[in-house]
Design a protein around this motif. Structure first.
Motif, PDB file in Angstrom:
ATOM      1  N   THR A   1       0.828  -1.200   0.000  1.00 46.71           N
ATOM      2  CA  THR A   1       0.000   0.000   0.000  1.00 46.71           C
ATOM      3  C   THR A   1       0.868   1.258   0.000  1.00 46.71           C
ATOM      4  OG1 THR A   1      -0.083  -0.131   2.406  1.00 46.71           O
ATOM      5  CG2 THR A   1      -1.924  -1.083   1.215  1.00 46.71           C
ATOM      6  N   GLN A   2       0.289   2.324  -0.495  1.00 43.60           N
ATOM      7  CA  GLN A   2       0.966   3.623  -0.491  1.00 43.60           C
ATOM      8  C   GLN A   2       0.742   4.306   0.853  1.00 43.60           C
ATOM      9  OE1 GLN A   2       2.821   4.908  -3.165  1.00 43.60           O
ATOM     10  NE2 GLN A   2       2.558   2.814  -3.913  1.00 43.60           N
ATOM     11  N   LEU A   3       1.649   5.195   1.194  1.00 44.31           N
ATOM     12  CA  LEU A   3       1.488   5.996   2.403  1.00 44.31           C
ATOM     13  C   LEU A   3       0.231   6.845   2.267  1.00 44.31           C
ATOM     14  CD1 LEU A   3       2.823   6.790   5.107  1.00 44.31           C
ATOM     15  CD2 LEU A   3       4.076   8.571   3.877  1.00 44.31           C
TER      16      LEU A   3
ATOM     17  N   ASP B   1       1.734  11.686   3.355  1.00 47.56           N
ATOM     18  CA  ASP B   1       2.552  11.919   2.163  1.00 47.56           C
ATOM     19  C   ASP B   1       2.550  13.393   1.773  1.00 47.56           C
ATOM     20  OD1 ASP B   1       4.156  10.647   0.073  1.00 47.56           O
ATOM     21  OD2 ASP B   1       2.559  11.294  -1.291  1.00 47.56           O
ATOM     22  N   LYS B   2       1.382  13.986   1.805  1.00 51.56           N
ATOM     23  CA  LYS B   2       1.246  15.393   1.414  1.00 51.56           C
ATOM     24  C   LYS B   2       2.037  16.297   2.345  1.00 51.56           C
ATOM     25  CE  LYS B   2      -2.367  18.803   0.366  1.00 51.56           C
ATOM     26  NZ  LYS B   2      -3.827  19.081   0.383  1.00 51.56           N
ATOM     27  N   TRP B   3       1.973  15.999   3.654  1.00 49.76           N
ATOM     28  CA  TRP B   3       2.702  16.827   4.621  1.00 49.76           C
ATOM     29  C   TRP B   3       4.210  16.636   4.474  1.00 49.76           C
ATOM     30  CZ3 TRP B   3       5.902  16.006   8.915  1.00 49.76           C
ATOM     31  CH2 TRP B   3       6.119  17.144   9.719  1.00 49.76           C
ATOM     32  N   LEU B   4       4.652  15.389   4.362  1.00 52.88           N
ATOM     33  CA  LEU B   4       6.094  15.130   4.253  1.00 52.88           C
ATOM     34  C   LEU B   4       6.685  15.698   2.967  1.00 52.88           C
ATOM     35  CD1 LEU B   4       6.183  11.460   5.604  1.00 52.88           C
ATOM     36  CD2 LEU B   4       7.302  13.446   6.641  1.00 52.88           C
ATOM     37  N   ASN B   5       5.896  15.733   1.911  1.00 52.93           N
ATOM     38  CA  ASN B   5       6.392  16.253   0.629  1.00 52.93           C
ATOM     39  C   ASN B   5       6.691  17.749   0.654  1.00 52.93           C
ATOM     40  OD1 ASN B   5       6.393  13.806  -0.707  1.00 52.93           O
ATOM     41  ND2 ASN B   5       4.300  14.035  -1.485  1.00 52.93           N
TER      42      ASN B   5
ATOM     43  N   GLY C   1       3.748  25.889  14.012  1.00 50.19           N
ATOM     44  CA  GLY C   1       3.007  25.986  12.761  1.00 50.19           C
ATOM     45  C   GLY C   1       3.065  24.689  11.972  1.00 50.19           C
ATOM     46  N   GLU C   2       3.397  24.788  10.697  1.00 46.73           N
ATOM     47  CA  GLU C   2       3.426  23.627   9.801  1.00 46.73           C
ATOM     48  C   GLU C   2       4.723  22.820   9.908  1.00 46.73           C
ATOM     49  OE1 GLU C   2       1.094  22.403   7.116  1.00 46.73           O
ATOM     50  OE2 GLU C   2      -0.046  23.246   8.775  1.00 46.73           O
TER      51      GLU C   2
END
Length: 457
Positions: A246-248, A253-257, A320-321
């Motif tokens: 399976t994919q993350l 994934d969106k945050w780590l990218n 924050g982010e």
């Protein structure tokens, strides 16, 4: 004996930190045609079924865990009780003996793998089968604390306890004098004597010892155990599960990218470690102070129902982010493979230790339990692939100490950081090879068959 005719039973200690490694080994054996009967508490069944990759060969046999006075009603696993009640949980395990004996008598497996069930060898001798003690903790801990060369009783002093036994093969993988008050369980003489007696009985009475390790990192310790117990010691290798297909999940994934490759610090201490609020907050401030983006996955600290209420004042606004603190389960294997992750802050539980070794991350260690401390010394002092965060005199991990350790390994100009990185790469190139891991399991199965086929087996 062909592996397709081999039938083994698994009877691990009542903890997910034992169920899961035993199930990983079961999957590897089933891949080779071995039939597996897995005994476990009824309530744990649903959580483990998804990890059974060979349901036609691996069959679960649920046990009813009897109540013992002093345990919460319905307690079945170590997750249900604090560390101080594990002795009572072991009494509950002993009360399953009749159920276990009935199942094994009916199944008649060739081998029973066990750890805390010290009476398993007595049952297997009556059945004319074999018992293998399968350890899910490192060989260096067994060699230091669970050998006939030393005796641990309630009268054993701390000074005596931290002295290595005669012939112990290391001068560096051991307990330091100044940290004894801060290792969970070490200061409980009753628990220490109980564990020593229970585990050494199983090791002494079994037909062979199996270790989730390899010659490359713990050869000297496995040889020492073989000498101490005068019996075969078999090594399975790391028994790492296949990386999920399976994919993350998109949210991770969106945050780590958002971050540069190799820039994010990931921290997790497993399900057993629950921190005091003060220590939890100090760690959060340490991640903030490091200046690195970070993903932290820890259980809420004692006295807090959520992670959010435990965070330091103003922390979320300042971060924050740049940081994400999560209070639930995370897909650790997939997260460690994400290119943005550059550092793994771990408790050095044996599973996480192996996952860190086959990752591309720098490794920072904060051990809490006895085997984690010994594993940390192995990683830091002998393998030289990680650094350990220094505790203060009060046993606390301070924010500055954590920040310093992270910056040390994340700084490309750091001599120590580059040294542990290069040592890690050398080992990772060996351990992450599927061929290497497969050969370890194949060799283990051959050793098992040799024992079964030996005269008098």
């Amino acid at each position: 004996m062909a592996t397709s005719k081999l039938h083994v039973a698994m009877f691990p200690w009542l903890a997910f930190g034992h169920f899961i490694p035993y199930l990983h080994l079961s999957n590897k054996l089933a891949e080779r045609g071995v039939k597996v009967s897995f005994l476990l508490p009824k309530g744990a069944l649903t959580k483990l079924q998804q990890l059974n990759h060979h349901p036609k060969l691996i069959h679960f046999f649920p046990l009813v865990i009897p109540h013992v006075d002093g345990l919460p009603p319905g307690a079945e696993t170590a997750s249900d009780v604090p560390f101080s009640l594990h002795q009572l949980l072991a009494s509950a395990l002993d009360k399953t003996r009749d159920q276990v004996e009935t199942i094994l008598t009916s199944l008649k497996p060739d081998i029973v793998f066990f750890d805390f069930g010290r009476w398993i060898p007595e049952i297997t001798r009556q059945l004319g089968t074999k018992s293998f003690y399968y350890s899910v903790i490192n060989a260096c801990t067994l060699s230091f604390f669970r050998v006939p060369a030393r005796r641990i009783t309630v009268e054993t002093t701390m000074e005596e306890l931290i002295q290595p036994p005669p012939g112990y093969p290391s001068n560096t993988v051991k307990i330091k004098h100044n940290e004894t008050p801060h290792i969970a369980g070490l200061n409980d003489p009753r628990l220490g004597a109980f564990l020593h007696e229970r585990l050494t009985t199983g090791l002494r009475e079994c037909d062979a010892i199996a270790l989730r390790s390899c010659q490359e990192i713990e050869g000297a310790y496995s040889d020492y155990l073989a000498q101490q117990y005068s019996k075969p010691v078999l090594l399975t290798g790391p028994v790492l599960p296949e990386t999920p297909a399976t994919q993350l999940e998109e949210k991770w994934d969106k945050w780590l990218n958002k971050f540069e490759p190799g820039s994010v610090v990931y921290c997790a201490f497993g399900s057993q470690i629950t921190l005091q609020k003060e220590q939890f907050q100090e760690l959060m401030l340490g991640f903030e102070l490091s200046g690195c983006p970070f993903l932290v996955a820890l259980t809420p600290p004692h006295g807090c129902s959520t992670i959010e209420e435990a965070l330091p004042e103003g922390f979320k606004e300042r971060i924050g982010e740049r940081g994400w603190v999560h209070g639930g389960w995370v897909p650790q294997t997939l997260i460690l493979k994400h290119p943005s992750i550059g550092c793994f802050v771990s408790h050095c539980g044996f599973g996480s230790m192996w996952e860190s070794l086959v990752s591309d991350c720098q490794i920072v260690l904060i051990p809490f339990l006895l085997d984690q401390v010994m594993g940390t010394r192995l990683m830091v002092e002998e393998l030289k692939v990680a650094i350990e965060v220094e505790r203060g005199e009060d046993g606390m991990i301070g924010k500055k100490a954590l920040s310093k350790a992270i910056q040390l390994v994340m700084d490309n100009e750091s001599e120590l950081g580059n040294s542990v990185k290069n040592n890690h790469i050398n080992l990772k190139n060996i351990f992450s090879s599927k061929d290497w891991q497969d050969k370890k399991i194949d060799s283990f199965v051959q050793d098992v068959q040799f024992i079964l086929e030996s005269p008098g087996a």
